[in-house]
Design an enzyme around this catalytic site. Sequence first.
Site, PDB file in Angstrom:
ATOM      1  N   HIS A 327       1.572  10.328   2.438  1.00  0.00           N
ATOM      2  CA  HIS A 327       1.742   8.962   2.942  1.00  0.00           C
ATOM      3  C   HIS A 327       3.066   8.819   3.688  1.00  0.00           C
ATOM      4  O   HIS A 327       3.109   8.290   4.809  1.00  0.00           O
ATOM      5  CB  HIS A 327       1.680   7.979   1.769  1.00  0.00           C
ATOM      6  CG  HIS A 327       1.925   6.552   2.131  1.00  0.00           C
ATOM      7  ND1 HIS A 327       0.912   5.666   2.398  1.00  0.00           N
ATOM      8  CD2 HIS A 327       3.079   5.844   2.264  1.00  0.00           C
ATOM      9  CE1 HIS A 327       1.422   4.483   2.688  1.00  0.00           C
ATOM     10  NE2 HIS A 327       2.742   4.560   2.606  1.00  0.00           N
ATOM     11  N   GLU A 328       4.157   9.298   3.081  1.00  0.00           N
ATOM     12  CA  GLU A 328       5.473   9.138   3.709  1.00  0.00           C
ATOM     13  C   GLU A 328       5.592   9.954   4.992  1.00  0.00           C
ATOM     14  O   GLU A 328       6.236   9.525   5.948  1.00  0.00           O
ATOM     15  CB  GLU A 328       6.582   9.520   2.728  1.00  0.00           C
ATOM     16  CG  GLU A 328       6.637   8.659   1.477  1.00  0.00           C
ATOM     17  CD  GLU A 328       6.617   7.166   1.763  1.00  0.00           C
ATOM     18  OE1 GLU A 328       7.109   6.754   2.832  1.00  0.00           O
ATOM     19  OE2 GLU A 328       6.092   6.411   0.927  1.00  0.00           O
ATOM     20  N   HIS A 331       4.199   8.003   7.741  1.00  0.00           N
ATOM     21  CA  HIS A 331       5.233   7.127   8.309  1.00  0.00           C
ATOM     22  C   HIS A 331       6.154   7.918   9.230  1.00  0.00           C
ATOM     23  O   HIS A 331       6.559   7.437  10.292  1.00  0.00           O
ATOM     24  CB  HIS A 331       6.063   6.502   7.188  1.00  0.00           C
ATOM     25  CG  HIS A 331       5.393   5.386   6.461  1.00  0.00           C
ATOM     26  ND1 HIS A 331       4.723   4.365   7.101  1.00  0.00           N
ATOM     27  CD2 HIS A 331       5.308   5.111   5.125  1.00  0.00           C
ATOM     28  CE1 HIS A 331       4.243   3.517   6.201  1.00  0.00           C
ATOM     29  NE2 HIS A 331       4.578   3.949   5.001  1.00  0.00           N
ATOM     30  N   HIS A 337       1.812   0.854   7.725  1.00  0.00           N
ATOM     31  CA  HIS A 337       0.815   0.508   6.724  1.00  0.00           C
ATOM     32  C   HIS A 337      -0.385  -0.102   7.445  1.00  0.00           C
ATOM     33  O   HIS A 337      -0.248  -1.040   8.235  1.00  0.00           O
ATOM     34  CB  HIS A 337       1.388  -0.471   5.700  1.00  0.00           C
ATOM     35  CG  HIS A 337       2.367   0.170   4.770  1.00  0.00           C
ATOM     36  ND1 HIS A 337       3.577  -0.394   4.441  1.00  0.00           N
ATOM     37  CD2 HIS A 337       2.325   1.352   4.098  1.00  0.00           C
ATOM     38  CE1 HIS A 337       4.234   0.398   3.613  1.00  0.00           C
ATOM     39  NE2 HIS A 337       3.497   1.467   3.394  1.00  0.00           N
TER      40      HIS A 337
END
Length: 623
Positions: A327-328, A331, A337
């Site tokens: 997930h990071e 980013h 998101h």
Amino acid sequence: MKIFIIKIILVLFNYVLLSYSINQDLNILNVYDVRFAQTHVIPIEGKSWILNNKTYTLTIVGNRDSLLLVKFIDISITGTSSIKTVTTKTTKEEIKATILTNTYNVMVWNNDIVMGTRLLNDPNQLPPTESNGEQYSNEHHSIMIPKEWVKPGMKLQFFENSNSFIKSSKFIFPNVGQDYTLKMWTLPFYLFGANDTNTRPFNQTKNIDDSISAGLSQVYSCSNILSLNHPIQRVDWPYLVLGPRNGLPGMLITNSDQKKDGYAIMEGVLNILTGIRVAFGESTSSIQIYAPLLHLGANGKYADTYGGLGGSSRGTGDYRYSDTFVHEQGHAMGLPHAGEAFASGSYPYVNGSLLGSEWGFDINHYEFLSITLSNTSKNYKGCEKKNVKDTQNRCVKQSVMQSGAGDRSSNYLFSMFSDFEMSIIQNYFKNSIYYDEQIGKYKKWNETIGSYYEYKPITKDYGFYRLDDGIPIERDIDVYTIVFTYSLVGPEPLSQIYPLLKSKGNLIRQFDPTNKTEMKLITPNTGSIPWYCFNSGCDYTIRVTYDDDSIKHILLQQGKRQYWKPMGDFKLNFNDPTSSDSFLLGVINVKAIKTIKKVELLETLMAWNGISKNSKLLTFKLF
């Protein structure tokens, strides 16, 4: 009589033309719905979206093994068929379009060079769907295409092998884009007394193991993944200085329980990672960096991060390289998101879901991935209460970037991103500068010509952001990485020179404020690099003393000035302990040709005018 003869001739001529046209059509193998399956199963022309007046395009990634899918329609005068027919009328003949399950080949070309031929598998040999789910198709023929064949200039021609004569399709041109390696540094931070014994050993945290890398390669749109321990290897610090945050002053902490909120430590580490990327000459590259955090709480035991933080090519979080990590790093490659993006009109699928996204494909499992939850998913039970539903009232997966981690099937390490998110990742790589280690030169991608070209770094915007595109002037040399903090308002512990980090690294161009020739280059408005000090001034210098008492000065591209006023007023809140205006964090590399015995931070206001031997000492450390 002449008119009658002319009419007969015209009728016969039209009949001949029609017959010729029909016979010509009979010699052409008709194909449709040709797709490539990489992270997602997309049309060969790619897929595009227009959101908030911005166009996003997902293309086929070059140099990646791909599953080719295709349907065939055979047009014949006889209309013989073993499967359903679709009938159309002409003035002279009845033509039946028949979907057949004959045997077919595909020939793959790159421009005018034949790469090879493959026999297509029948539809009943199409790969299964995860967790024995609904079949993707019962009409597509398929075959794996080796990565070496997948490149710009690719073209396909299909051949039917079941007739007495060979029938071939017209050429089809897949939209193949950039090939690129997702290179990722990992740099574990062992903080507050954490070590290999009381947390996790370095050999488990220093790198992503092969099984995880293999899983990541299936969820990120890239040619391949190269995961390496950063040249610094690891950071072992007994304390961490946190800058002002959320209206609170900075603080020095010695255990994780002292942080004021859950993201304070992670934000501090991300800021250091930014400095490391700059110091190593990687600020304009696509190289990622992730820092697993291993820190101790007030009780002296390992304290979990319970989350992560990422963005701008950096990420940090726990050491597990699992859901938080993927997930990071999403980013880090520019993904927001998904739910928030949908609300703002910059994500196409409702509430951050995959409703409308193409199916996925995982070559390691050799399975299609549905956009709906399988019954082996951790989130399957009770999903009807929170997940978006499709037209058949099935629960649709959420994106990895919107609480979708638990939507994956039980035998998968990671859940799915949407196809749209892959277009953002592809765009992230398009604009980067790459170093070709084989030839020792830099390159960039030219989307128009579909290839890389040699790129010579230049200083843009008169040096406002960086020199030489942020690229190193020396590579793979011994360096010390100096990380420091300074608070203009105190208390004194907020001003620190961290323990030195020695590695085999890179060096970017720097200026010596004691060198008049170099200072002339960056003098505001008159030098050849006139905007170098325009961001916040050039008011600080690092002075390094080596063990032989030789000295090196490095001017920092940092100051206490207001934006665009290198000779003007100080920042408005430089005396406010709760404002970032009062805090300085810096990271530089210097050559490790000698042993460093002292590092000092000096105040050198408007350094292009020269600096005094008695410049104000702000903080120092002996080694």
